[in-house]
Design an enzyme around this catalytic site. Structure first.
Site, PDB file in Angstrom:
ATOM      1  CD  GLU A 145     -38.105   8.587  90.947  1.00 42.03           C
ATOM      2  OE1 GLU A 145     -38.686   9.643  90.653  1.00 42.03           O
ATOM      3  OE2 GLU A 145     -37.151   8.536  91.746  1.00 42.03           O
ATOM      4  CG  ASN A 188     -33.594   3.067  89.065  1.00 46.96           C
ATOM      5  OD1 ASN A 188     -33.018   2.181  89.704  1.00 46.96           O
ATOM      6  ND2 ASN A 188     -33.454   4.356  89.355  1.00 46.96           N
ATOM      7  CG  HIS A 224     -32.895   7.188  97.511  1.00 45.37           C
ATOM      8  ND1 HIS A 224     -31.605   7.664  97.611  1.00 45.37           N
ATOM      9  CD2 HIS A 224     -33.196   7.191  96.197  1.00 45.37           C
ATOM     10  CE1 HIS A 224     -31.156   7.957  96.396  1.00 45.37           C
ATOM     11  NE2 HIS A 224     -32.100   7.671  95.523  1.00 45.37           N
ATOM     12  CD  GLU A 252     -31.327   6.535  92.109  1.00 50.81           C
ATOM     13  OE1 GLU A 252     -31.801   7.373  92.913  1.00 50.81           O
ATOM     14  OE2 GLU A 252     -31.665   6.463  90.915  1.00 50.81           O
TER      15      GLU A 252
HETATM   16  C1  XIL Z   1     -30.868  13.625  92.600  1.00 44.71           C
HETATM   17  C2  XIL Z   1     -29.447  14.189  92.578  1.00 44.71           C
HETATM   18  O1  XIL Z   1     -28.670  13.511  93.519  1.00 44.71           O
HETATM   19  C3  XIL Z   1     -29.462  15.681  92.868  1.00 44.71           C
HETATM   20  O2  XIL Z   1     -28.159  16.230  92.672  1.00 44.71           O
HETATM   21  C4  XIL Z   1     -30.454  16.388  91.967  1.00 44.71           C
HETATM   22  O3  XIL Z   1     -30.553  17.748  92.334  1.00 44.71           O
HETATM   23  C5  XIL Z   1     -31.827  15.755  92.053  1.00 44.71           C
HETATM   24  O4  XIL Z   1     -31.720  14.355  91.751  1.00 44.71           O
HETATM   25  N1  XIL Z   1     -33.870   9.474  92.519  1.00 44.71           N
HETATM   26  C6  XIL Z   1     -33.159   9.498  91.345  1.00 44.71           C
HETATM   27  C7  XIL Z   1     -31.976  10.417  91.220  1.00 44.71           C
HETATM   28  O5  XIL Z   1     -33.412   8.688  90.439  1.00 44.71           O
HETATM   29  O6  XIL Z   1     -31.812  10.898  89.917  1.00 44.71           O
HETATM   30  C8  XIL Z   1     -32.055  11.568  92.182  1.00 44.71           C
HETATM   31  O7  XIL Z   1     -30.831  12.293  92.128  1.00 44.71           O
HETATM   32  C9  XIL Z   1     -32.363  11.084  93.592  1.00 44.71           C
HETATM   33  C10 XIL Z   1     -33.683  10.378  93.623  1.00 44.71           C
END
Ligand code: XIL
Length: 332
Positions: A145, A188, A224, A252
């Site tokens: 990010e 990522n 996401h 993810e």
């Molecule tokens: C999230 C986890 O799923 C949670 O348990 C935690 O509280 C916060 O982070 N992008 C990412 C992940 O790269 O690391 C994140 O994971 C979700 C968004």
């Protein structure tokens, strides 16, 4: 050799249908994974679902800086080691998440104001963490990010960007390569699944890294996504990255909906899962899809997006949702 035996019993062709996501993925030479946390590994249904369906895991939180180096030079690998041990026992590949990220960062890092000091701290963190897992991981999210959500998709104003400058990114990749020559090194991010200004910015960075010999092997598209809003050009986007000579992963994946789920929403979600999984299967360099969790029961979505949820392929009772069958079919 289950096929011949099954054939003798069944006498038809359906015995060839893969019974699990990992069976189906393995036939295409791909990984199907889930974000996994030690917090739930004691729950039999959680572990059984993970072990049965997936051939890859990503530690959901256990490799983040706040956990691995909570105080300067004090490293804790115990929770992540537990997951890596489990993966080894189950012959699952592990994707490391994450070496450099502004979020879930140990607070002490945010206090550093001196450029040389932060560069040293970042390099030591990467050397120690990636070094600890040297040779054991499929891949690493080296930086997560680094671009913001402005129309220009500028570099996000993190402590690393502000204090070190934009070279922190290539320095992170060089340090990671030095620490582990086997793991694929990924950049990522979220909202880079389709073609848009942010994925354009990542594309330009990867192209520049490749041209200048900065070590980068893969791009992770977090995935996401929102029900009904899956970009239509995921495949084209993957293909343009593949042409730069990097692998692509969906790292993810979850597709959230307003809760409660209804049969209509679950059917639409299945169609959305088909779009993402089949895009990956259609691109030779897309090597795997990781879901951001095993079950809706423990998904991060309801906590971070109030009123939304049901984003994964197993429901809160570990029952297979329409999105599960859609993903299984798309992997074939
Ligand atoms: C999230 C986890 O799923 C949670 O348990 C935690 O509280 C916060 O982070 N992008 C990412 C992940 O790269 O690391 C994140 O994971 C979700 C968004």
């Amino acid at each position: 050799g289950g096929a011949a035996t099954a054939s003798a019993h069944d006498g038809h062709h359906r015995h060839k249908a893969p019974r699990t996501l990992q069976d189906a993925a393995a036939r295409t030479g791909r990984d199907i994974g889930a974000a996994t946390t030690v917090v739930h590994m004691g729950e039999a249904a959680y572990r059984a679902t993970l072990d049965r369906e997936f051939n890859q895991l990503t530690p959901e939180n256990e490799m983040k800086w706040e956990t691995t180096e909570p105080a300067p030079g004090q490293f804790d690998f115990a929770p992540a080691d537990e997951l890596v041990r489990h993966a080894k026992k189950e012959r699952m590949r592990v994707h490391g998440h994450v070496l450099v990220w502004h979020s879930q960062l140990a607070p002490w890092v945010n206090e550093i104001t001196d450029r040389d000091e932060l560069l040293k701290v970042m390099r030591r963190h990467i050397a120690k963490v990636a070094g600890h897992y040297r040779g054991q991981l499929r891949s690493w999210d080296v930086v997560n990010e680094a671009f913001d959500d402005s129309p220009q998709a500028a570099r996000r104003a993190t402590i690393f960007q502000n204090v070190i400058g934009e070279e922190y990114l290539e320095e992170a990749f060089k340090a990671a390569r030095k620490a582990d020559r086997k793991a694929e090194l990924c950049y990522n991010d979220y909202n880079i699944d389709g073609i848009n200004p942010k994925s354009d910015a990542v594309y330009a960075m990867v192209k520049d890294f490749k041209r200048r010999g900065v070590p980068i092997d893969c791009v992770g598209m977090q995935g996401h996504l929102i029900l009904g809003q899956v970009p239509s050009d995921i495949r084209q986007n993957m293909e343009r990255f593949a042409r730069l000579g990097v692998n692509v992963y969906v790292t993810e994946l979850d597709i959230r909906m307003p809760t409660p789920p209804t049969p209509e929403k679950l059917a639409a979600q299945a169609a959305d899962y088909t779009k993402v999984v089949s895009a990956c299967v259609a691109v030779r360099r897309c090597r795997g899809v990781t879901l951001w969790g095993v079950t809706d029961k423990y998904s991060w979505v309801p906590d971070f997006f109030p009123g939304e949820g049901a984003a994964l392929v197993f429901d809160e009772n570990y029952a297979k949702k329409p999105a599960y069958f859609a993903s299984l079919a798309a992997l074939k």
